[in-house]
Design a protein around this motif. Structure first.
Motif, PDB file in Angstrom:
ATOM      1  N   LEU A 175       0.312  -5.630  -5.272  1.00  0.00           N
ATOM      2  CA  LEU A 175       0.049  -6.048  -3.886  1.00  0.00           C
ATOM      3  C   LEU A 175       1.110  -7.044  -3.404  1.00  0.00           C
ATOM      4  O   LEU A 175       1.585  -6.959  -2.260  1.00  0.00           O
ATOM      5  N   ILE A 176       1.489  -7.984  -4.272  1.00  0.00           N
ATOM      6  CA  ILE A 176       2.540  -8.950  -3.917  1.00  0.00           C
ATOM      7  C   ILE A 176       3.879  -8.230  -3.785  1.00  0.00           C
ATOM      8  O   ILE A 176       4.680  -8.529  -2.889  1.00  0.00           O
ATOM      9  N   TRP A 177       4.126  -7.267  -4.665  1.00  0.00           N
ATOM     10  CA  TRP A 177       5.363  -6.488  -4.629  1.00  0.00           C
ATOM     11  C   TRP A 177       5.508  -5.763  -3.284  1.00  0.00           C
ATOM     12  O   TRP A 177       6.571  -5.794  -2.662  1.00  0.00           O
ATOM     13  N   ALA A 178       4.424  -5.145  -2.839  1.00  0.00           N
ATOM     14  CA  ALA A 178       4.449  -4.443  -1.544  1.00  0.00           C
ATOM     15  C   ALA A 178       4.714  -5.421  -0.405  1.00  0.00           C
ATOM     16  O   ALA A 178       5.454  -5.111   0.546  1.00  0.00           O
ATOM     17  N   LEU A 179       4.125  -6.627  -0.488  1.00  0.00           N
ATOM     18  CA  LEU A 179       4.351  -7.652   0.533  1.00  0.00           C
ATOM     19  C   LEU A 179       5.819  -8.062   0.566  1.00  0.00           C
ATOM     20  O   LEU A 179       6.406  -8.226   1.651  1.00  0.00           O
ATOM     21  N   ARG A 180       6.423  -8.211  -0.619  1.00  0.00           N
ATOM     22  CA  ARG A 180       7.841  -8.601  -0.684  1.00  0.00           C
ATOM     23  C   ARG A 180       8.738  -7.536  -0.053  1.00  0.00           C
ATOM     24  O   ARG A 180       9.644  -7.847   0.724  1.00  0.00           O
ATOM     25  N   TRP A 181       8.467  -6.276  -0.386  1.00  0.00           N
ATOM     26  CA  TRP A 181       9.289  -5.192   0.169  1.00  0.00           C
ATOM     27  C   TRP A 181       9.100  -5.083   1.681  1.00  0.00           C
ATOM     28  O   TRP A 181      10.064  -4.882   2.417  1.00  0.00           O
ATOM     29  N   LYS A 182       7.874  -5.235   2.152  1.00  0.00           N
ATOM     30  CA  LYS A 182       7.597  -5.184   3.603  1.00  0.00           C
ATOM     31  C   LYS A 182       8.359  -6.285   4.327  1.00  0.00           C
ATOM     32  O   LYS A 182       8.925  -6.062   5.412  1.00  0.00           O
ATOM     33  N   TYR A 183       8.393  -7.466   3.745  1.00  0.00           N
ATOM     34  CA  TYR A 183       9.084  -8.599   4.362  1.00  0.00           C
ATOM     35  C   TYR A 183      10.574  -8.315   4.484  1.00  0.00           C
ATOM     36  O   TYR A 183      11.208  -8.613   5.504  1.00  0.00           O
ATOM     37  N   ILE A 184      11.162  -7.703   3.442  1.00  0.00           N
ATOM     38  CA  ILE A 184      12.585  -7.343   3.468  1.00  0.00           C
ATOM     39  C   ILE A 184      12.836  -6.267   4.526  1.00  0.00           C
ATOM     40  O   ILE A 184      13.814  -6.334   5.283  1.00  0.00           O
ATOM     41  N   LEU A 185      11.966  -5.277   4.588  1.00  0.00           N
ATOM     42  CA  LEU A 185      12.114  -4.198   5.564  1.00  0.00           C
ATOM     43  C   LEU A 185      12.085  -4.726   6.994  1.00  0.00           C
ATOM     44  O   LEU A 185      12.822  -4.245   7.863  1.00  0.00           O
ATOM     45  N   GLU A 186      11.246  -5.695   7.257  1.00  0.00           N
ATOM     46  CA  GLU A 186      11.143  -6.252   8.605  1.00  0.00           C
ATOM     47  C   GLU A 186      12.437  -6.935   9.034  1.00  0.00           C
ATOM     48  O   GLU A 186      12.732  -7.027  10.227  1.00  0.00           O
ATOM     49  N   VAL A 187      13.218  -7.385   8.063  1.00  0.00           N
ATOM     50  CA  VAL A 187      14.468  -8.072   8.375  1.00  0.00           C
ATOM     51  C   VAL A 187      15.616  -7.080   8.536  1.00  0.00           C
ATOM     52  O   VAL A 187      16.405  -7.171   9.471  1.00  0.00           O
ATOM     53  N   VAL A 188      15.729  -6.116   7.607  1.00  0.00           N
ATOM     54  CA  VAL A 188      16.873  -5.195   7.645  1.00  0.00           C
ATOM     55  C   VAL A 188      16.708  -4.089   8.674  1.00  0.00           C
ATOM     56  O   VAL A 188      17.696  -3.525   9.157  1.00  0.00           O
ATOM     57  N   ASP A 189      15.480  -3.756   9.045  1.00  0.00           N
ATOM     58  CA  ASP A 189      15.273  -2.697  10.044  1.00  0.00           C
ATOM     59  C   ASP A 189      13.914  -2.914  10.701  1.00  0.00           C
ATOM     60  O   ASP A 189      13.733  -3.800  11.508  1.00  0.00           O
ATOM     61  N   LYS A 190      12.956  -2.105  10.352  1.00  0.00           N
ATOM     62  CA  LYS A 190      11.578  -2.286  10.787  1.00  0.00           C
ATOM     63  C   LYS A 190      10.680  -1.799   9.658  1.00  0.00           C
ATOM     64  O   LYS A 190      11.073  -0.967   8.841  1.00  0.00           O
ATOM     65  N   SER A 191       9.487  -2.331   9.611  1.00  0.00           N
ATOM     66  CA  SER A 191       8.602  -2.003   8.504  1.00  0.00           C
ATOM     67  C   SER A 191       7.364  -1.260   8.987  1.00  0.00           C
ATOM     68  O   SER A 191       6.808  -1.587  10.036  1.00  0.00           O
ATOM     69  N   PRO A 192       6.930  -0.252   8.227  1.00  0.00           N
ATOM     70  CA  PRO A 192       5.635   0.371   8.522  1.00  0.00           C
ATOM     71  C   PRO A 192       4.517  -0.634   8.231  1.00  0.00           C
ATOM     72  O   PRO A 192       4.767  -1.726   7.723  1.00  0.00           O
ATOM     73  N   LYS A 193       3.283  -0.242   8.522  1.00  0.00           N
ATOM     74  CA  LYS A 193       2.168  -1.127   8.219  1.00  0.00           C
ATOM     75  C   LYS A 193       2.023  -1.302   6.706  1.00  0.00           C
ATOM     76  O   LYS A 193       2.522  -0.488   5.919  1.00  0.00           O
ATOM     77  N   TYR A 194       1.333  -2.365   6.314  1.00  0.00           N
ATOM     78  CA  TYR A 194       1.275  -2.758   4.902  1.00  0.00           C
ATOM     79  C   TYR A 194       0.721  -1.642   4.013  1.00  0.00           C
ATOM     80  O   TYR A 194       1.257  -1.398   2.923  1.00  0.00           O
ATOM     81  N   THR A 195      -0.329  -0.957   4.446  1.00  0.00           N
ATOM     82  CA  THR A 195      -0.917   0.097   3.612  1.00  0.00           C
ATOM     83  C   THR A 195       0.070   1.239   3.378  1.00  0.00           C
ATOM     84  O   THR A 195       0.098   1.834   2.298  1.00  0.00           O
ATOM     85  N   THR A 196       0.905   1.534   4.386  1.00  0.00           N
ATOM     86  CA  THR A 196       1.933   2.566   4.231  1.00  0.00           C
ATOM     87  C   THR A 196       2.988   2.121   3.228  1.00  0.00           C
ATOM     88  O   THR A 196       3.408   2.900   2.361  1.00  0.00           O
ATOM     89  N   VAL A 197       3.423   0.876   3.339  1.00  0.00           N
ATOM     90  CA  VAL A 197       4.402   0.323   2.394  1.00  0.00           C
ATOM     91  C   VAL A 197       3.844   0.370   0.977  1.00  0.00           C
ATOM     92  O   VAL A 197       4.550   0.744   0.023  1.00  0.00           O
ATOM     93  N   LEU A 198       2.572   0.018   0.826  1.00  0.00           N
ATOM     94  CA  LEU A 198       1.937   0.024  -0.490  1.00  0.00           C
ATOM     95  C   LEU A 198       1.890   1.432  -1.074  1.00  0.00           C
ATOM     96  O   LEU A 198       2.187   1.635  -2.265  1.00  0.00           O
ATOM     97  N   THR A 199       1.538   2.411  -0.250  1.00  0.00           N
ATOM     98  CA  THR A 199       1.471   3.796  -0.717  1.00  0.00           C
ATOM     99  C   THR A 199       2.856   4.304  -1.120  1.00  0.00           C
ATOM    100  O   THR A 199       3.011   4.987  -2.139  1.00  0.00           O
ATOM    101  N   MET A 200       3.871   3.964  -0.318  1.00  0.00           N
ATOM    102  CA  MET A 200       5.245   4.346  -0.657  1.00  0.00           C
ATOM    103  C   MET A 200       5.696   3.694  -1.960  1.00  0.00           C
ATOM    104  O   MET A 200       6.401   4.313  -2.771  1.00  0.00           O
ATOM    105  N   LEU A 201       5.287   2.452  -2.151  1.00  0.00           N
ATOM    106  CA  LEU A 201       5.647   1.744  -3.383  1.00  0.00           C
ATOM    107  C   LEU A 201       5.032   2.433  -4.595  1.00  0.00           C
ATOM    108  O   LEU A 201       5.690   2.600  -5.631  1.00  0.00           O
ATOM    109  N   PHE A 202       3.767   2.859  -4.475  1.00  0.00           N
ATOM    110  CA  PHE A 202       3.127   3.585  -5.575  1.00  0.00           C
ATOM    111  C   PHE A 202       3.872   4.884  -5.881  1.00  0.00           C
ATOM    112  O   PHE A 202       4.065   5.245  -7.049  1.00  0.00           O
TER     113      PHE A 202
END
Length: 359
Positions: free
Chosen positions: A62-89
Motif C-alpha cells: 500500500l505504501i509502495w503504491a502511494l510512493r509510485w502515485k506521488y511520483i506519477l503526479e509529478v512527472v505526468d499525471k496519475s490515475p486514482k490510487y486503486t488503479t495505481v495499486l492494481t497496476m503495481l500488483f
C-alpha cells in the motif's frame, strides 16, 4: 520495447522450467536439512503471527503504491490510487515470474500507456524512479552488511561472493541514477548498445529503417525518460516524501522477517537479521531463477548459522516469508495482469472496429 506479456508468452516454457528447477532446489535443500524438522517447525508456528506477516506485507505494498502515485503526479499525471495499486500488483507478477525481476517496470509503463495514454518513456521513468528510491535504504545497510560479513567466520569463497554481489548491485544502481541524471551519458550508452545489434534486427525487419532513424528515435525516448527521471528525483517534496516512504517500507520489511522467526518461537538479534535479510534481498535480483528460489534460501541458511539459528528454522521462516512476500502477491498480480491484458485487448478491438467504420 517488447512488452512483458509478449516476453512471458515467448518464454513461457523457460519460465515453467525455471520454476520447476526452483521447486526441486527447495525440495532438495529441505530434504537435506530434514523434511520432518521443517514440517514440525511449521506446525508449531503461531497462526496469529503468520497473519501479522501478511498484514505487514499488505502495508508495504500500500505504501509502495502511494510512493509510485506521488511520483506519477509529478512527472505526468496519475490515475486514482486503486488503479495505481492494481497496476503495481500486475507489475509484481511480471517481476516475480521473470528471472532477475526484470519484467515489472516495463509492464507498468506498458499498462499506463495502453490504459491511461501515458507515454511509455514517461511511465518507465516513473517506475524506474520509484525503484531507485528503494536503493537509498540499501546503500546504508549494504555497507554495514559488507563490513559485518567480512568479520564473520564464513568460508572465504562465501565472503567474497556476498561482498562482490553487494558492490555490483551498488555500482549498477549508481550507473542507472547517473545515466538518468546525465542524458548525454544515457544517449551514448543506448546508442553503443544499439549499434552492434542493429544489423541483425534490420535483416528481420520488414521496414527499411536506417540506423540514423533508429538513433533519433532512441535519443527522443532517452530524453523523455531523462526528463521524467530528473523531475522526480530533483523535486524536493517528491524526494523527501518518497525517501521517508522507502525507509518506512524497509523498516516494515525487516520487522516482517523478524515476525516470521518469532512465529516459530525464535528471536534472532535484530541487527544481524537485518544484514542477512538484506543480503537475501540482493540475491533475489540474481537473473537465474524467479525470485532466486533455492539460491536465497541456501545463502540464508549459511549466514543464519553464524548467529546460531538452525537450518530447519531458517527454512521454515523463509517459507512463511515467501507466502506473504511472493506467493500471495504473485497470485493477486496474475489476476491483475489478466484483467489488464483483456482490457487492452478489448480496447484494441474497439479501436479497430472504429477505424474500419470510419475508413
Amino acid at each position: 520495447m517488447e512488452d512483458t506479456y509478449a516476453l512471458i508468452r515467448e518464454h513461457k516454457w523457460k519460465i515453467i522450467i525455471s520454476f520447476a528447477v526452483a521447486a526441486f532446489v527447495i525440495f532438495a535443500i529441505t530434504f537435506i536439512i530434514g523434511l520432518n524438522d521443517v514440517v514440525d517447525a511449521l506446525e508449531r508456528a503461531s497462526l496469529e503471527l503468520i497473519l501479522l506477516n501478511f498484514v505487514l506485507e499488505a502495508a508495504i505494498i500500500l505504501i509502495w503504491a502511494l510512493r509510485w502515485k506521488y511520483i506519477l503526479e509529478v512527472v505526468d499525471k496519475s490515475p486514482k490510487y486503486t488503479t495505481v495499486l492494481t497496476m503495481l500488483f500486475a507489475s509484481l507478477f511480471g517481476n516475480n515470474v521473470t528471472p532477475g525481476s526484470a519484467g515489472g517496470e516495463p509492464l507498468r509503463a506498458y499498462i499506463l500507456r495502453e490504459v491511461e495514454g501515458t507515454p511509455f518513456e514517461i511511465g518507465f521513468a516513473s517506475a524506474t524512479s520509484d525503484r531507485v528510491f528503494e536503493f537509498f535504504p540499501f546503500v546504508l545497510i549494504s555497507i554495514i552488511a559488507a563490513l559485518f560479513v567480512l568479520s564473520w567466520e564464513l568460508p572465504t569463497l562465501t565472503r567474497i561472493i556476498v561482498v562482490i554481489m553487494i558492490v555490483f548491485t551498488i555500482i549498477m544502481f549508481t550507473i542507472m541514477i547517473y545515466a538518468g541524471l546525465r542524458r548525454e551519458i544515457a544517449q551514448k550508452l543506448i546508442i553503443s548498445i544499439a549499434k552492434p545489434i542493429y544489423p541483425t534486427f534490420a535483416r528481420f525487419s520488414k521496414n527499411n529503417i536506417s540506423f540514423r532513424e533508429v538513433s533519433e528515435k532512441l535519443i527522443f525516448y532517452v530524453n523523455r525518460f531523462s526528463d521524467g527521471f530528473v523531475t522526480s528525483l530533483q523535486n524536493r517534496k517528491v524526494f523527501i516524501f518518497c525517501f521517508f516512504l522507502s525507509f518506512a517500507m524497509w523498516g516494515l520489511d525487516m520487522t516482517r522477517m523478524y515476525v516470521c522467526f518469532s512465529s516459530l518461537g525464535t528471536y534472532p538479534p535484530f541487527l544481524p537479521l537485518v544484514i542477512i535479510y538484506t543480503i537475501g534481498i540482493f540475491i533475489s535480483f540474481l537473473p537465474l531463477l524467479p525470485g532466486a528460489w533455492g539460491i536465497r534460501e541456501a545463502t540464508l541458511i549459511g549466514l543464519f548459522a553464524v548467529i546460531g539459528i538452525s537450518a530447519d528454522i531458517v527454512m521454515a521462516a523463509s517459507i512463511i516469508d515467501r507466502l506473504a512476500s511472493y506467493i500471495a502477491p504473485t497470485i493477486i498480480g496474475a489476476v491483475a495482469a489478466l484483467y489488464y491484458g483483456r482490457k487492452v485487448k478489448n480496447m484494441d478491438s474497439k479501436t479497430n472496429e472504429t477505424n474500419m467504420k470510419t475508413g
